[in-house]
Design an enzyme around this catalytic site. Sequence first.
Site, PDB file in Angstrom:
ATOM      1  CG  ASP A   1      -0.272  -0.133   2.568  1.00 21.43           C
ATOM      2  OD1 ASP A   1       0.868  -0.711   2.699  1.00 21.43           O
ATOM      3  OD2 ASP A   1      -0.633   0.802   3.521  1.00 21.43           O
TER       4      ASP A   1
ATOM      5  CD  GLU B   1       4.115   1.094   7.057  1.00 19.86           C
ATOM      6  OE1 GLU B   1       5.051   1.223   8.052  1.00 19.86           O
ATOM      7  OE2 GLU B   1       3.855   1.747   6.184  1.00 19.86           O
TER       8      GLU B   1
END
Length: 405
Positions: free
Chosen positions: A97, A162
């Site tokens: 991500d 994250e």
Amino acid sequence: MSQTLHLAEQLISRASATPDDAGCQALLIARLEPLGFKCETIISGPAHFRVTNLWAKFEGFMPLAQSAPVHIAINSIANFADSETRVKTLVFAGHTDVVPTGPLEQWHSHPFTPSHRAGKLYGRGAADMKTSIAAMVVAVEEFLEANPEPALSMAFLITSDEEGPGLDGTVVVCQQLQARGEVLDYCIVGEPTSVDTLGDMIKNGRRGTLSGKLTVKGVQGHIAYPHLAKNPIHLFAPALAELVATQWDAGNAFFPATSWQVSNIHAGTGASNVIPGELVVDFNFRFCTESTPESLQQRLLSILDKHPFEYGLKWTLGGLPFLTTPGTLVEAVRAAILAETGVQTELSTTGGTSDGRFIAKICPQVIELGPLNASIHQINEWVEVSSIDPLKNIYKGVLERLAAP
């Protein structure tokens, strides 16, 4: 084209803003399964925030000289499996991500269209941290081509949460691995740690983070009649001065001293003639291994309780500090960096938090190593093209050193 560069561009081209993985992990699985990795996708989170996690494991081979003797008793097998002769496991950890792009019109090229200018690869996630993931995968491919039966197990722990809340990403995978009894020995997190040149800094630990929201209670009133009100800003001011002046600890050889910082103070109705009824203070500790959440909470409360005001306080523990002292993993990384770049790397625990804080709970040696961090989270994020294959070679060099007899 370099295989590492090609894979990095493929990953960057996927618009994987948290928590959307956008097919990045499927691309990794397609590369890892043919190598013999057993890949498991772990979905977590509520319907409106689905997180995709990947756990991929390649089982290493026990060298013949260290394999279990044929005559070993059945009741000793468990003890043998736990002995020092078992094959060690290195985990490559990272996230697919990325943070939001920001205003598209400020980008010189589309953030999800990999672009080259002046020796740099541009795109959201180029530095943080799709290039690292690509380098890790290609390093493993090349390592296994040269060492088809290595005396080292390897794994990938990849998440799409994250850059977001971090509640359904790496922490969930680590909990499942711990429940299964999975034993991890080493972990490299691909965070962008380099400062001026590739490999000049690695993170061998991170500080913990502890946040608080303090509400100081007062009595609202007209500013011309202060005797009929109680100003929470005035009440809190002496305590604030004391908190700012407090030395929480002195740090140690690996960490700077714990710091306490106010991030926001809010009070008032917006009118200039009204004494506010309450004051809200947001603050944060970035703490080292010399302090614990409990010790910091107790010391702060003891300061507040010395002052004559009522208050409420809510705590949020974002992560504990972790530290990997120089040993097998650190030395392997240092040697691999020196061999590839000629750079003597610096150990550091500075910066914010990372998913290393979750992995360190189940893995004794965790370090972070990746490309330059100069452009992370910025418009026109980039990575130097000339550093991409050297980063892959460093990861491969670590594999070779850890697998050596």
